[in-house]
Write a protein that holds these residues in place. Structure first.
Motif, PDB file in Angstrom:
ATOM      1  N   ARG A   1      -2.059  10.696   3.579  1.00 57.28           N
ATOM      2  CA  ARG A   1      -2.582   9.451   3.017  1.00 57.28           C
ATOM      3  C   ARG A   1      -1.621   8.276   3.214  1.00 57.28           C
ATOM      4  NH1 ARG A   1      -5.396  11.401  -2.513  1.00 57.28           N
ATOM      5  NH2 ARG A   1      -6.297   9.299  -2.430  1.00 57.28           N
TER       6      ARG A   1
ATOM      7  N   PHE B   1      -2.653   5.055  -3.369  1.00 57.56           N
ATOM      8  CA  PHE B   1      -3.499   6.203  -3.073  1.00 57.56           C
ATOM      9  C   PHE B   1      -2.828   7.429  -3.699  1.00 57.56           C
ATOM     10  CE2 PHE B   1      -4.312   3.499   0.868  1.00 57.56           C
ATOM     11  CZ  PHE B   1      -5.445   2.917   0.311  1.00 57.56           C
TER      12      PHE B   1
ATOM     13  N   ALA C   1      -2.553   4.400   4.148  1.00 59.71           N
ATOM     14  CA  ALA C   1      -1.862   3.205   3.655  1.00 59.71           C
ATOM     15  C   ALA C   1      -1.530   2.261   4.801  1.00 59.71           C
ATOM     16  CB  ALA C   1      -0.592   3.608   2.892  1.00 59.71           C
TER      17      ALA C   1
ATOM     18  N   GLU D   1       4.366  10.271  -7.678  1.00 59.38           N
ATOM     19  CA  GLU D   1       3.657   9.000  -7.481  1.00 59.38           C
ATOM     20  C   GLU D   1       3.424   8.272  -8.803  1.00 59.38           C
ATOM     21  OE1 GLU D   1       1.340  10.882  -3.594  1.00 59.38           O
ATOM     22  OE2 GLU D   1       0.260  10.565  -5.467  1.00 59.38           O
TER      23      GLU D   1
ATOM     24  N   ASP E   1      -6.302  16.105  -0.107  1.00 57.00           N
ATOM     25  CA  ASP E   1      -5.632  14.932   0.456  1.00 57.00           C
ATOM     26  C   ASP E   1      -5.827  14.804   1.959  1.00 57.00           C
ATOM     27  OD1 ASP E   1      -4.534  14.019  -2.000  1.00 57.00           O
ATOM     28  OD2 ASP E   1      -3.022  15.592  -1.889  1.00 57.00           O
TER      29      ASP E   1
ATOM     30  N   ASP F   1      -9.777   6.422   1.209  1.00 54.61           N
ATOM     31  CA  ASP F   1      -8.708   5.433   1.026  1.00 54.61           C
ATOM     32  C   ASP F   1      -8.885   4.255   1.980  1.00 54.61           C
ATOM     33  OD1 ASP F   1      -7.530   7.193  -0.802  1.00 54.61           O
ATOM     34  OD2 ASP F   1      -6.101   7.985   0.653  1.00 54.61           O
TER      35      ASP F   1
ATOM     36  N   THR G   1       5.962   4.708   1.572  1.00 54.34           N
ATOM     37  CA  THR G   1       5.827   5.911   0.763  1.00 54.34           C
ATOM     38  C   THR G   1       6.309   5.602  -0.650  1.00 54.34           C
ATOM     39  OG1 THR G   1       8.037   6.705   1.318  1.00 54.34           O
ATOM     40  CG2 THR G   1       6.220   7.376   2.776  1.00 54.34           C
TER      41      THR G   1
ATOM     42  N   TYR H   1       0.851  -1.187   0.000  1.00 54.23           N
ATOM     43  CA  TYR H   1       0.000   0.000   0.000  1.00 54.23           C
ATOM     44  C   TYR H   1       0.889   1.241   0.000  1.00 54.23           C
ATOM     45  CZ  TYR H   1      -3.568  -3.367   1.314  1.00 54.23           C
ATOM     46  OH  TYR H   1      -4.422  -4.451   1.332  1.00 54.23           O
TER      47      TYR H   1
ATOM     48  N   GLY I   1       1.233   5.559  -0.099  1.00 52.04           N
ATOM     49  CA  GLY I   1       0.576   6.833   0.172  1.00 52.04           C
ATOM     50  C   GLY I   1       1.596   7.896   0.524  1.00 52.04           C
TER      51      GLY I   1
ATOM     52  N   SER J   1      -2.283  11.267  -4.818  1.00 49.21           N
ATOM     53  CA  SER J   1      -2.533  12.595  -4.266  1.00 49.21           C
ATOM     54  C   SER J   1      -3.261  13.489  -5.259  1.00 49.21           C
ATOM     55  CB  SER J   1      -1.202  13.263  -3.882  1.00 49.21           C
ATOM     56  OG  SER J   1      -0.557  12.553  -2.844  1.00 49.21           O
TER      57      SER J   1
END
Length: 396
Positions: free
Chosen positions: A247, A293, A251, A304, A349, A356, A272, A241, A243, A295
């Motif tokens: 966020r 997830f 995660a 990301e 966010d 999320d 991250t 996960y 994020g 942003s």
């Protein structure tokens, strides 16, 4: 059955299989009834919290010595998700610290003579390290103010400190006091109450934002639940996960939901986006589910999407679940499921954490059923329990 659960049961075949012709009592006996209801009640619970709580508690001002957000497990991840948001809105240093870390090394978070604000999150309000931390802080740091956010109106966080004028409380009540072992509505309910702590004096704005989140959550449940159930059954043995900012807290919580509900059968990791390159990417293979997830902030989003492109170029990952607002079109790629949150006007966010987490809960729930476990009590050998049992609290 709630109106939303009724609507989901009509619109989502995967849920209809669990509810059609099956009473709520029988659903509970089969081991999924509580969790299913608690996941689906969240949008209306958010709307209710936004209406009911319109003022910050006393002690919610900007303490010059900063804030510490604390809790255990999921309750700690609430703090991780809120810390960046509250720091930006309050203009003071805000740190998230697990209750266990605060209990063992309090000097790392609160200095002598500090008048920090300490916010404690706890579904039951009964966990031993949570209570141990509060008692320690009240005794050794008498200038600190405390805010408790809890669901259980009978727990010690709700009832045990009412006579202490250093303490203020948000007691959310039974409406979000989950019966399932796993926290779902309790998490997002306490997170939303925590979101109010950094809100401006315009309480109507908080009410509107809560209502908007409820609308987004309802739409995701009605439009994406079937696809999420399908992805949950894919042949992966690991889930990662990703994020950024607040966020990343989502995660962490989504990762824990998969781990708990699958009894450890699915290996999990939260990371991250940029951190993934520094070693953890080595653990991603062809049987890894990647939940991203994305942003709304354009600069963060650029980093990301670069990372996701790299993973796909290296042919890492079995399937991708990409979540966010105004997502790039991945419709041509059968390995990518876009969970689109919509336009989300005025919702950024800081607030999409709740959506999320809703996605993460849903993936964990359907994977749990696929593993032939019971979401309400997925730990077959009682390795974990709804409330951590008492253990000794050693004096400093």
């Amino acid at each position: 059955m709630s109106d939303l659960l009724n609507a989901v049961s009509t619109a989502v075949p995967a849920v209809a299989l669990l509810t059609r012709g099956v009473s709520m009592e029988e659903q509970a006996e089969r081991g999924y009834g509580h969790t299913l209801r608690e996941i689906c009640r969240q949008p209306e619970a958010w709307r209710a919290i936004g209406t009911r709580f319109t003022e910050r508690p006393s002690g919610a001002g900007a303490s010059p010595d900063g804030w510490v957000l604390t809790g255990s497990g999921s309750s700690h991840f609430i703090g991780v998700a809120l810390a960046p948001t509250l720091q930006a809105s309050l203009g003071v240093n805000v740190r998230a610290a697990a209750s266990g870390a605060l209990l063992l090394t309090p000097e790392a978070y609160v200095t002598a003579g500090s008048a920090a604000t300490i916010v404690s999150f706890g579904r039951s309000g009964q966990s031993p390290e949570c209570i141990g931390v509060i008692d320690l802080m009240l005794e050794r740091h008498p200038l600190c103010r405390h805010i408790f956010v809890t669901c259980n109106p009978e727990g010690r966080l709700a009832r045990g400190y009412q006579q202490d004028d250093r303490v203020s409380s948000f007691v959310l009540g039974r409406e979000v006091d989950d019966k399932s072992l796993v926290m779902t509505s309790s998490f997002t309910g306490m997170w939303l109450a925590g979101r109010l702590l950094g809100w401006s004096s315009d309480a109507s704005g908080f009410t509107r934002q809560s209502s908007t989140l409820a609308d987004i959550g309802r739409a995701v449940l009605l439009s994406r639940l079937e696809e999420l159930a399908r992805v949950a059954r894919e042949p992966y043995d690991q889930a990662v996960y990703l994020g950024s900012g607040p966020r990343f807290g989502a995660a962490l919580e989504a990762e824990l939901k998969m781990l708990e509900m699958c009894g450890g059968r699915v290996r999990t990791r939260a990371e991250t986006y940029l951190g993934l390159r520094h070693g953890p990417m080595a653990g991603i293979g062809g049987r890894t589910l990647i939940v991203a997830f994305i942003s709304s902030d354009e600069r963060r989003r650029a980093y990301e999407l670069d990372l996701l492109t790299e993973l796909q170029r290296k042919r890492l990952g079995l399937a991708f679940v990409v979540c966010g607002a105004a997502l790039p079109d991945h419709a041509a790629d059968e390995c990518v499921l876009n969970v689109e949150y919509g336009e989300c006007a005025g919702v950024g966010d800081d607030d999409l954490v709740a959506i999320d987490v809703l996605v993460g809960q849903t993936l964990g729930f359907f994977r749990c059923l696929h593993e032939r476990l019971k979401p309400d009590s997925p730990s077959e050998t009682d390795v974990i329990s709804r409330v951590v049992p008492p253990f000794p609290i050693h004096p400093i």
